[in-house]
Design a protein around this motif. Structure first.
Motif, PDB file in Angstrom:
ATOM      1  N   ASP A  84       0.856  -1.186   0.000  1.00  0.00           N
ATOM      2  CA  ASP A  84       0.000   0.000   0.000  1.00  0.00           C
ATOM      3  C   ASP A  84       0.889   1.232   0.000  1.00  0.00           C
ATOM      4  O   ASP A  84       1.779   1.366   0.851  1.00  0.00           O
ATOM      5  CB  ASP A  84      -0.911   0.015   1.226  1.00  0.00           C
ATOM      6  CG  ASP A  84      -1.912  -1.129   1.199  1.00  0.00           C
ATOM      7  OD1 ASP A  84      -2.368  -1.476   0.091  1.00  0.00           O
ATOM      8  OD2 ASP A  84      -2.233  -1.669   2.270  1.00  0.00           O
ATOM      9  N   ASP A  85       0.667   2.151  -0.957  1.00  0.00           N
ATOM     10  CA  ASP A  85       1.468   3.366  -1.027  1.00  0.00           C
ATOM     11  C   ASP A  85       1.006   4.376   0.028  1.00  0.00           C
ATOM     12  O   ASP A  85       0.111   4.096   0.827  1.00  0.00           O
ATOM     13  CB  ASP A  85       1.476   3.964  -2.444  1.00  0.00           C
ATOM     14  CG  ASP A  85       0.115   4.487  -2.883  1.00  0.00           C
ATOM     15  OD1 ASP A  85      -0.800   4.634  -2.046  1.00  0.00           O
ATOM     16  OD2 ASP A  85      -0.034   4.765  -4.095  1.00  0.00           O
ATOM     17  N   LYS A  86       1.630   5.554   0.036  1.00  0.00           N
ATOM     18  CA  LYS A  86       1.338   6.572   1.056  1.00  0.00           C
ATOM     19  C   LYS A  86      -0.111   7.027   1.041  1.00  0.00           C
ATOM     20  O   LYS A  86      -0.653   7.443   2.056  1.00  0.00           O
ATOM     21  CB  LYS A  86       2.253   7.781   0.851  1.00  0.00           C
ATOM     22  CG  LYS A  86       3.696   7.479   1.119  1.00  0.00           C
ATOM     23  CD  LYS A  86       4.567   8.679   0.830  1.00  0.00           C
ATOM     24  CE  LYS A  86       6.028   8.319   1.027  1.00  0.00           C
ATOM     25  NZ  LYS A  86       6.911   9.433   0.674  1.00  0.00           N
ATOM     26  N   ARG A  91      -0.436  -1.236  -4.655  1.00  0.00           N
ATOM     27  CA  ARG A  91       0.492  -1.268  -5.790  1.00  0.00           C
ATOM     28  C   ARG A  91       1.027  -2.681  -5.952  1.00  0.00           C
ATOM     29  O   ARG A  91       1.244  -3.389  -4.970  1.00  0.00           O
ATOM     30  CB  ARG A  91       1.667  -0.305  -5.569  1.00  0.00           C
ATOM     31  CG  ARG A  91       1.269   1.128  -5.370  1.00  0.00           C
ATOM     32  CD  ARG A  91       0.827   1.706  -6.669  1.00  0.00           C
ATOM     33  NE  ARG A  91       0.474   3.116  -6.483  1.00  0.00           N
ATOM     34  CZ  ARG A  91       0.033   3.873  -7.432  1.00  0.00           C
ATOM     35  NH1 ARG A  91      -0.142   3.402  -8.639  1.00  0.00           N
ATOM     36  NH2 ARG A  91      -0.267   5.119  -7.192  1.00  0.00           N
TER      37      ARG A  91
END
Length: 106
Positions: A84-86, A91
């Protein structure tokens, strides 16, 4: 058949070496080229980029011998992972985990 990938290409950027709790990892990309003639008789060169990671003793080889532009053959396995991106978006990454490297002359 087993999960095995063999690539010959050029290193795309200086390898990034990280020290993690689980050990050292080297991350870099490799560009492979394919040349062919299309239906119109035109010569076409197609470049594919591959993410590569290496662990264990292979990191030492990457650190000592690979630089941007190095012509290399590698063998490893294809892996898929997600994170999990910011912003909270999932992703997905596909990469080759290299276990053998051979430097090639230009």
């Amino acid at each position: 058949m087993k999960n095995r990938v063999q690539l010959i290409g050029h290193v795309g950027q200086e390898p990034e070496i990280k020290n993690l709790e689980s050990g050292r990892v080297a991350n870099f990309t490799i560009a492979t080229n394919e040349n062919y003639t299309n239906a119109k008789g035109e010569k076409v060169e197609q470049t594919e980029w591959h993410r590569v990671s290496a662990w264990g003793k292979t990191v030492d080889i990457v650190e000592k011998l690979l630089t941007k532009g190095t012509h290399v053959a590698l063998e490893g396995k294809l892996t898929h992972r997600s994170y999990d991106d910011k912003e909270g978006n999932k992703r997905y990454i596909t990469e080759v985990v290299a276990n053998e490297l051979v430097l090639l002359s230009k």
